[in-house]
Design a protein around this motif. Structure first.
Motif, PDB file in Angstrom:
ATOM      1  N   ASP A 140     -12.170   0.056  -5.610  1.00 41.96           N
ATOM      2  CA  ASP A 140     -13.238   1.194  -5.386  1.00 41.96           C
ATOM      3  C   ASP A 140     -13.646   1.610  -6.503  1.00 41.96           C
ATOM      4  OD1 ASP A 140     -10.673   2.010  -5.771  1.00 41.96           O
ATOM      5  OD2 ASP A 140     -10.879   3.999  -4.710  1.00 41.96           O
ATOM      6  N   VAL A 197      -3.917   3.316   0.333  1.00 40.89           N
ATOM      7  CA  VAL A 197      -4.410   3.316  -1.073  1.00 40.89           C
ATOM      8  C   VAL A 197      -3.488   2.120  -1.592  1.00 40.89           C
ATOM      9  CG1 VAL A 197      -5.658   5.599  -1.060  1.00 40.89           C
ATOM     10  CG2 VAL A 197      -3.296   5.026  -1.910  1.00 40.89           C
ATOM     11  N   THR A 245       0.994  -1.150  -0.015  1.00 39.51           N
ATOM     12  CA  THR A 245       0.116  -0.048  -0.101  1.00 39.51           C
ATOM     13  C   THR A 245       1.001   1.100  -0.096  1.00 39.51           C
ATOM     14  OG1 THR A 245      -0.059   0.254   2.294  1.00 39.51           O
ATOM     15  CG2 THR A 245      -2.040  -1.222   1.140  1.00 39.51           C
ATOM     16  N   SER A 274      -6.553   8.408  -5.934  1.00 40.38           N
ATOM     17  CA  SER A 274      -6.163   7.272  -5.456  1.00 40.38           C
ATOM     18  C   SER A 274      -6.980   6.094  -6.053  1.00 40.38           C
ATOM     19  CB  SER A 274      -6.297   7.185  -3.891  1.00 40.38           C
ATOM     20  OG  SER A 274      -7.558   7.057  -3.651  1.00 40.38           O
ATOM     21  N   HIS A 287     -15.128   4.025  -1.728  1.00 40.73           N
ATOM     22  CA  HIS A 287     -13.841   4.150  -1.658  1.00 40.73           C
ATOM     23  C   HIS A 287     -13.414   3.660   0.092  1.00 40.73           C
ATOM     24  CE1 HIS A 287      -9.644   5.773  -1.743  1.00 40.73           C
ATOM     25  NE2 HIS A 287      -9.887   6.719  -0.482  1.00 40.73           N
ATOM     26  N   GLU A 288     -14.226   4.318   0.786  1.00 37.28           N
ATOM     27  CA  GLU A 288     -13.606   4.155   2.270  1.00 37.28           C
ATOM     28  C   GLU A 288     -13.896   2.558   2.783  1.00 37.28           C
ATOM     29  OE1 GLU A 288     -15.739   6.524   1.104  1.00 37.28           O
ATOM     30  OE2 GLU A 288     -14.422   8.207   1.670  1.00 37.28           O
ATOM     31  N   VAL A 347      -7.803   1.797  -5.412  1.00 39.23           N
ATOM     32  CA  VAL A 347      -7.923   0.605  -4.100  1.00 39.23           C
ATOM     33  C   VAL A 347      -8.441  -0.416  -5.059  1.00 39.23           C
ATOM     34  CG1 VAL A 347      -8.560  -0.172  -2.100  1.00 39.23           C
ATOM     35  CG2 VAL A 347      -8.435   2.285  -2.118  1.00 39.23           C
ATOM     36  N   GLN A 404     -11.003   0.587   1.481  1.00 35.79           N
ATOM     37  CA  GLN A 404      -9.805   0.631   2.126  1.00 35.79           C
ATOM     38  C   GLN A 404      -9.827  -0.270   3.271  1.00 35.79           C
ATOM     39  OE1 GLN A 404     -10.104   5.079   2.539  1.00 35.79           O
ATOM     40  NE2 GLN A 404      -8.022   5.285   1.902  1.00 35.79           N
ATOM     41  N   GLN A 405     -11.092  -0.012   3.936  1.00 33.70           N
ATOM     42  CA  GLN A 405     -11.266  -0.808   5.337  1.00 33.70           C
ATOM     43  C   GLN A 405     -11.377  -2.595   5.112  1.00 33.70           C
ATOM     44  OE1 GLN A 405     -14.595   0.645   6.944  1.00 33.70           O
ATOM     45  NE2 GLN A 405     -13.665   2.571   7.492  1.00 33.70           N
ATOM     46  N   GLU A 444      -2.536   7.350   1.892  1.00 35.26           N
ATOM     47  CA  GLU A 444      -3.376   8.190   1.082  1.00 35.26           C
ATOM     48  C   GLU A 444      -3.025   9.799   1.167  1.00 35.26           C
ATOM     49  OE1 GLU A 444      -8.113   8.260   0.325  1.00 35.26           O
ATOM     50  OE2 GLU A 444      -7.483   8.002   2.434  1.00 35.26           O
TER      51      GLU A 444
END
Length: 856
Positions: free
Chosen positions: A124, A212, A75, A95, A198-199, A97, A202-203, A78
């Motif tokens: 994402d 990212v 990674t 970005s 997006h969020e 992901v 990431q998680q 970000e």
């Protein structure tokens, strides 16, 4: 000009006799052109995809090819996005992901990821995807309970907006509803794609809300991608991969190109076989036409035509045949390419026919192959035509001048066959597979050429034997069929040779495939002691959750033991002074029970001791390693240690041959926990009832559909299926060569009927019925087909048995002759011969007796 007019008249006068030869040229050219059009179209399509989905500059983490396989993706922070957005020449930055090692599961718990080897990619829904895809239904994902899927996966798996799916990554398992479906504007590369917001991405994919996978930059107006790359590189310094759009496209094209090259050359190889078989058909056609036109050619010589003019007239006919066949072949090749694209669509890779790419070189190559092959094939018959004397005009047309195979030809054929047999023997006696492969290739080529040359001699012997078994049962009709087949041994040999080539390859591959399955099965029975094998068919390492599930079964007493199998990257310092990057196989001591590996020195169990290891026999020999030596080992991402060589394993096994074993505890003592690689495979031994344990393991791993649980019977069946699928694909490609060979039989019989028109009329006049006449021609065809099958299957089994001897050097030591397949192909050849004779026999039966007798 006179020669050209004469050739054109003859060509159109005998266009029916040329038709099957034209089909043979067409099929050969079609396979070549179809392959080129198909691969060029794929290249063009993917180039457009790469161009549409890549930013002007892409920044990714610097990849370490030697890093341990921990399952954690590389990674970037970000906050790098805002930093790079301000570099000179950048208009904007965003970005990306993604994770290419996820599994998609439907609401029934079924794994719906591609089974073709293509990845399932989760990411994402960002600017990059929106540039190459468009929403066709629903809306973009909003929050952690919604995902977007690609249209091809939705169509194939019957998914709709509102359906529930699970996305399983190494970080988490996410259950979500499909909020929408997106379609590629170019093509789907065959992968299954699923998108989060997006969020959530990431998680659930990276396990880090501040990380990212890459940063994409768009160049400002007037700024080239190279200039922007220079600015980004100056800003970041080292530790990152920075690529322009062109470099990204070239890298992706290189990876795709290696796959396409394998496919292209494999298909062209089979096309070459079809071309070779077609040569026999064309040679036979022109040889028979020259024989039938003996009087005509003699008259041409008598009225002043020179040998060169007669020779040239036949070659001009061949040129016209090549041109016609090539034109048809180019058109058929484009159709074949479209058919291949449809097949790829069924496999999940949708190629749009609007992207069909026909380069100028493709028709040129098609013409060159079709015309050159046809003219070369007709050269010998043309020379024979030029040698026809004016006095031949006084003889009956079609009198066979080459009814007996020449002595010189027979001697050359026998010498080549003997040399090929000697090369095959040398291959079977080789001590190294690489050395033996060269002898095998030489032996295959020499025996094939030898059999083709000696075919007329073999025809006189083999056809007589086959006739005793097959034809004599039909009385006088069978005897006449035998004499017809023996009338011109050279023609019979050439016709059968075309069929022989295809069937020899079928037989040899069948022997190799069956031997591989039998050898692998025998190896599993001898060496594998584990009851169950757990692994991913797509190469994904085993997650911690699945590993814990197996550990729980061991604790509960359902399993006697569970064995890890990890691949650990290290650098070895060897006694000969060399430093070598390699991999150790880390496992528990129970692996010595799961895989019974023989040793040439020491005990395998000792290799699982503290700070101990094993090495392979050849590796030890090459580097001067002896039992008890201590090897300095540097663990990538960890510490260095000295490991004692406690065992040297035999290289005679096909399973784990040359593997270097070490205890997982030893690895754990020198690698940090976060650098410890994941299991590639896991093995388990049942405690008590194996069936009950099997059911328990499958039930416990049901929540991990990305992994397959197999017992030994399942594993053997999987190997057999994989080899069987490969062989079926090869057989399908070889079918083209066999079809051309069958056309050769049809053509030979059809021209033979024309050649024997007066003879057929006389036989009908003295009492031969139409039914008997048709049976005679069918029996002649059957015996020619069986002759070709006998030569091809015998030759192929010899090749296959020799190839198996080379496989034995790699641990696959069981020779298995697939007699049901061989027998089925042999009797199938009789059916093929029977079908090939239907039209010529029907035409012969319809001849008017008086007109046939009056034919000159």
């Amino acid at each position: 000009m006179t020669v050209l007019k004469t050739s054109m008249r003859n060509f159109f006068a005998h266009k029916g006799r040329m038709a099957l030869s034209a089909v043979a040229v067409m099929l050969s050219v079609a396979f070549v052109c179809g392959t080129l059009v198909f691969t060029d179209t794929m290249t063009t399509t993917f180039d457009k995809l790469f161009a549409s989905s890549s930013a002007d500059v892409t920044v990714t983490p610097k990849k370490d090819d030697d890093a341990q396989e921990t399952g954690r993706p590389d990674t970037l922070p970000e906050d790098l996005v805002d930093r790079l957005a301000g570099v000179k020449g950048a208009e904007s930055a965003y970005s990306d992901v993604y994770d290419e090692r996820v599994t998609l599961v439907n609401d029934k718990g079924e794994n719906i990821s591609p089974s073709t080897g293509a990845p399932t990619i989760a990411g994402d829904w960002d600017k990059g995807e929106q540039g190459s895809m468009e929403l066709v239904s629903g809306h973009a994902p909003r929050g952690p309970t919604e995902v977007l899927v690609d249209a091809d996966t939705a169509d194939k798996q019957g998914l709709e907006a509102g359906d529930t799916v699970k996305v399983i990554s190494f970080v988490a398992t996410t259950e979500a509803k499909i909020s929408g479906i997106a379609k590629f504007t170019t093509t789907n590369p065959g992968a299954a794609l699923v998108f989060f917001d997006h969020e959530t991405a990431q998680q659930r994919l990276l396990d880090d809300a501040d990380a990212v996978s890459s940063v994409q930059l768009i160049a400002a107006d007037g700024v080239t991608e190279k200039q922007l790359k220079q600015s980004v590189t100056a800003e970041l310094g080292g530790g990152f991969e920075v690529r322009t759009k062109s470099e990204e496209a070239d890298s992706a094209a290189d990876e795709l190109g290696s796959f396409l090259d394998v496919m292209k050359y494999a298909l062209l190889g089979f096309a070459g076989i079809a071309v070779l078989v077609g040569i026999f058909l064309i040679v036979n056609t022109f040889s028979m036409l020259v024989a039938q036109r003996t009087r005509e050619l003699g008259l041409m010589r008598a009225i002043g035509s020179s040998r060169k003019q007669v020779n040239r007239s036949v070659l001009v006919e061949a040129l016209m045949l090549g041109v016609v066949g090539s034109v048809l072949g180019i058109g058929a090749g484009i159709g074949l390419a479209i058919g291949l694209m449809e097949l790829m669509s069924l496999a999940g890779m949708n190629l749009n026919t609007s992207e069909l790419t026909v380069k100028a070189t493709t028709p040129a190559i098609g013409f060159a192959i079709g015309v050159v092959v046809t003219v070369i094939s007709a050269y010998l018959p043309a020379r024979r035509a030029g040698r026809v004397s004016p006095m031949a005009a006084l003889r009956d047309a079609g009198t066979p001048a080459d009814g007996r195979a020449g002595t010189v030809r027979a001697v050359i054929g026998l010498l080549l066959t003997g040399a090929g047999a000697a090369a095959l023997f040398a291959a079977s006696a080789a001590e190294k597979a690489a050395d033996g492969s060269a002898f095998l290739g030489l032996g295959v080529v020499l025996t094939l050429i030898g059999f083709v040359i000696v075919g007329p001699l073999l025809a006189g012997l083999v056809v007589r034997v086959l006739s005793i078994v097959v034809l004599r049962l039909f009385g006088p009709v069978g005897r006449m069929a035998e004499r017809n087949a023996l009338r011109n041994p050279r023609r019979t040999g050439a016709t059968a040779a075309a069929l022989m080539i295809g069937l020899a390859l079928v037989a040899s591959l069948s022997v190799v495939g069956s031997s591989m399955v039998a050898s692998a099965t025998d190896e599993l029975d001898r060496t594998v002691g584990a009851d169950f094998i757990v692994q991913s068919d797509t190469g994904q390492p085993i997650s911690k959750g699945a590993e814990q599930a197996l550990a729980d079964l061991e604790k509960s007493g359902r399993l006697e033991h569970v064995t890890d199998y990890k691949v650990v990257n290290v650098t070895l310092s060897l006694p000969d002074g060399e430093k070598q990057k390699t991999a150790l196989t880390a496992a528990e001591p129970t692996y010595a029970q799961d895989l019974r590996q023989e040793t040439v020195a020491g005990r395998l169990s000792a290799a699982y001791g503290e700070n101990a290891m094993s090495v392979g026999e050849k590796f030890a020999e090459d580097h001067g390693i002896a039992l008890g030596d201590e090897l300095p080992v540097a663990f990538v991402g960890g510490e260095s240690a000295k490991l004692k060589v406690a065992a040297i394993t035999s290289d005679g096994s096909a399973v784990d041959a040359g593997a270097m074993y070490v205890n997982t505890a030893t690895v754990g003592a020198h690698l940090p926990a976060d650098r410890m690689p994941l299991n590639q495979i896991m093995f388990a031994k049942a405690a008590g009832d194996a069936d009950a344990a099997y059911t328990a393991v499958k039930d416990r791993l049901e929540e991990f559909p990305q992994y397959k649980v197999r017992d030994q019977a399942d594993y053997k069946e999987t190997l057999e299926d994989q080899i069987g699928q490969l062989l079926n694909m090869v057989y399908g490609l070889l079918a083209l060569a066999i079809i051309v060979a069958v056309l050769g039989v049809v053509n030979t019989l059809a021209l033979s009927v024309v050649e024997r028109t007066r003879e057929i009329g006389l036989m009908r006049a003295i009492g031969l019925s139409r039914r008997q006449l048709r049976r005679m021609i069918r029996l002649e065809s059957v015996v020619i087909a069986l002759f070709g099958a006998l030569l091809g299957l015998g030759l192929g089994m010899g090749w296959g048995a020799t190839a198996q001897q080379l496989l034995a050097l790699e641990g696959l030591g069981v020779l298995e002759i697939p007699w049901p397949t061989i027998t089925g192909v042999f009797f199938g050849s009789a059916v093929v011969g029977l079908m090939a004779a239907l039209v010529p026999a029907f035409r012969a039966g319809r001849m008017n007796v008086l007109n046939a007798i009056a034919t000159e």
